[in-house]
Design a protein around this motif. Structure first.
Motif, mmCIF file in Angstrom:
data_model
loop_
_atom_site.group_PDB
_atom_site.id
_atom_site.type_symbol
_atom_site.label_atom_id
_atom_site.label_comp_id
_atom_site.label_asym_id
_atom_site.label_seq_id
_atom_site.Cartn_x
_atom_site.Cartn_y
_atom_site.Cartn_z
ATOM 1 N N GLU A 118 -5.486 10.883 6.753
ATOM 2 C CA GLU A 118 -4.068 11.064 7.077
ATOM 3 C C GLU A 118 -3.228 11.540 5.889
ATOM 4 O OE1 GLU A 118 -2.946 7.220 8.393
ATOM 5 O OE2 GLU A 118 -4.132 7.300 10.245
ATOM 6 N N ASN A 130 -12.948 3.917 -0.072
ATOM 7 C CA ASN A 130 -11.682 3.762 0.631
ATOM 8 C C ASN A 130 -11.943 3.733 2.133
ATOM 9 O OD1 ASN A 130 -8.908 3.642 1.139
ATOM 10 N ND2 ASN A 130 -8.405 5.297 -0.274
ATOM 11 N N ASP A 131 -10.877 3.640 2.906
ATOM 12 C CA ASP A 131 -10.941 3.703 4.360
ATOM 13 C C ASP A 131 -10.849 5.172 4.769
ATOM 14 O OD1 ASP A 131 -9.883 3.916 7.100
ATOM 15 O OD2 ASP A 131 -9.722 1.735 7.024
ATOM 16 N N TRP A 177 -6.422 2.664 -4.513
ATOM 17 C CA TRP A 177 -5.643 3.901 -4.589
ATOM 18 C C TRP A 177 -5.612 4.493 -5.994
ATOM 19 C CZ3 TRP A 177 -5.072 6.967 -0.792
ATOM 20 C CH2 TRP A 177 -5.127 6.450 0.504
ATOM 21 N N GLU A 229 0.801 -1.214 0.000
ATOM 22 C CA GLU A 229 0.000 0.000 0.000
ATOM 23 C C GLU A 229 0.839 1.271 0.000
ATOM 24 O OE1 GLU A 229 -4.200 1.342 1.900
ATOM 25 O OE2 GLU A 229 -2.802 0.339 3.261
ATOM 26 N N LYS A 239 -7.592 6.242 6.555
ATOM 27 C CA LYS A 239 -6.408 6.361 5.707
ATOM 28 C C LYS A 239 -6.431 7.631 4.879
ATOM 29 C CE LYS A 239 -5.644 1.367 5.315
ATOM 30 N NZ LYS A 239 -5.633 0.204 4.395
ATOM 31 N N THR A 277 -6.160 -3.560 -2.940
ATOM 32 C CA THR A 277 -5.560 -2.359 -2.351
ATOM 33 C C THR A 277 -5.038 -1.403 -3.413
ATOM 34 O OG1 THR A 277 -4.929 -3.574 -0.357
ATOM 35 C CG2 THR A 277 -3.745 -1.521 -0.806
#
Length: 417
Positions: free
Chosen positions: A274, A267-268, A166, A109, A271, A162
């Motif tokens: 951040e 997405n999360d 992204w 990731e 994450k 994953t």
């Protein structure tokens, strides 16, 4: 004003190991008139000596006076900014083609974020600052679609793995940048001459191995009705150019009004929070999006049968019991089949006349290539709005023959009696 000065100029960022060689050859052919006044290609690889596969045609493109290659670290914003500075005496670049992004699913990731999200953001922010007329982003086949038929651009297609997530998050980030004349080209699974990457290059190579062994090629993913839509590399290059030309007179606001689509969050939230530059999970940014696939509507069963027939064998499915056991031990299956694939491919290369000591083609099937794929796009929108006409509308045995013949001529495919 001379014809050269009237032509747009372009930068291709990334993609030397995927699509940029074909796009460059369209913009500045090895022989004949170019579509651009100047082309700069910027990527992390070296071309002299080469640190990635270049094929036989791309060095001829690099030799053209209109073309400049620049090796650069695109994770560094000053390096990206410098790449936008035009040669002395030339106007600012008209078009940017963003073909960047990590394509290896095994790299984790952190690498996916750095080489996909961060690199693309660096380029896009600079492109917006420089007011380029078109910023065309190529979106790899990173989605799963349903089996209910070819899906248009309004459907919520979902990234699963994953790396795919992204790639999708990168799209949301790009769509949220103000004053970026963004167009997104979302492609199917690519094949064609000198295409050594991706699912179909691997499947064609492996099918030739089963033809050589005179054994059926089998899969656990029966009955094979899921779509795995294809597109020829020539059409990827052609559609990238067509999208840039379509955007140039419009600008982002008008392009969004004509072809804009909402891009949902997948997405999360932790994450995303951040990471600098991400789009809020509560926002669905809008950007012009176009699907690009051919007219074949290839399925796993249809494509597998056609490819294996070309090599004189058959495409079959494991029994229900075999499939259930294989899914429980996918790692063991991966190891077992690759012993056969890699060993037999090596044998074929050694027995070739003449023997082949190097080929960019790979017979190793990793977890990604062995997993189930389901990607079915409609291509009606790009035909209707952009007016793009497919150069290679059908994936068929004649196109496979062209691919194999060119590999043989290059000395990368075994010639066996």
């Amino acid at each position: 004003m001379s014809d050269s000065l009237e032509k747009p100029s372009a930068i291709i960022f990334g993609g030397l190991n995927t699509f940029s060689r074909a796009l460059a050859a369209l913009l500045v052919p090895p022989q004949g008139d170019s579509l651009v006044s100047h082309l700069r290609i910027v990527d992390k690889f070296s071309v002299s000596p080469p640190t990635t596969y270049l094929g036989p045609e791309f060095p001829k493109v690099l030799a053209r006076p209109e073309v400049e290659y620049r090796q650069a670290n695109l994770t560094v914003p000053p390096a990206v900014a410098s790449a936008f500075d035009p040669p002395t005496g030339k106007a600012p670049y008209t078009y940017v083609f963003d073909l960047t992004g990590e394509v290896n699913h095994d790299r984790g990731e952190v690498i996916a974020i750095k080489m996909t999200f961060t690199v693309s953001r660096n380029i896009a922010l600079e492109a917006a600052k420089r007011s380029v007329k078109a910023y065309v982003r190529l979106q790899q086949p990173v989605y799963e679609t349903s089996d209910k038929g070819p899906l248009d651009e309004k459907e919520d297609v979902k990234p699963v793995k994953t790396l795919d997530i992204w790639w999708h998050e990168t799209l949301r980030m790009l769509a949220s940048i103000e004053n970026l004349n963004l167009v997104v080209l979302r492609v199917g699974f690519v094949y064609g001459p000198y295409v050594e990457f991706g699912l179909y290059a691997l499947v064609i190579t492996v099918a030739s191995i089963y033809g050589y062994m005179k054994k059926p090629m089998k899969t656990i993913w029966g009955p094979g009705k899921e779509p795995v839509h294809t597109v020829h590399i020539d059409d990827v290059a052609g559609a990238l150019w067509a999208c840039a030309e379509w955007m140039r007179p419009l600008g982002r606001q008008q392009a969004d009004a004509i072809a804009g689509e909402k891009i949902p969050f997948h997405n999360d939230k932790g994450k995303v929070k951040e990471l600098a530059g991400t789009c809020s999970p509560d926002v669905q940014p809008v950007a012009p999006i176009f699907n690009l696939v051919d007219d074949s509507e290839t399925t796993l069963a249809k494509g597998g049968s056609m490819i294996t027939q070309f090599f004189g064998t058959t495409f079959e499915f494991y029994s229900s019991l075999e499939t259930a056991m294989a899914k429980l031990k996918l790692e063991d299956l991966e190891e077992e089949i690759n012993e056969h694939h890699v060993g037999t491919w090596t044998e074929m290369l050694q027995l070739s006349n003449p023997p082949i000591t190097y080929t960019p083609l790979n017979a190793y099937m990793d977890k990604y290539s062995l997993s189930r794929h389901r990607l079915g796009y409609s291509n009606r929108k790009i035909k209707r709005i952009v007016g793009y006409q497919l150069k290679r509308p059908n994936f068929c045995q004649e196109t496979i023959q062209e691919v194999v013949d060119k590999w043989k001529a290059e000395g990368s495919w075994p010639v066996l009696s």
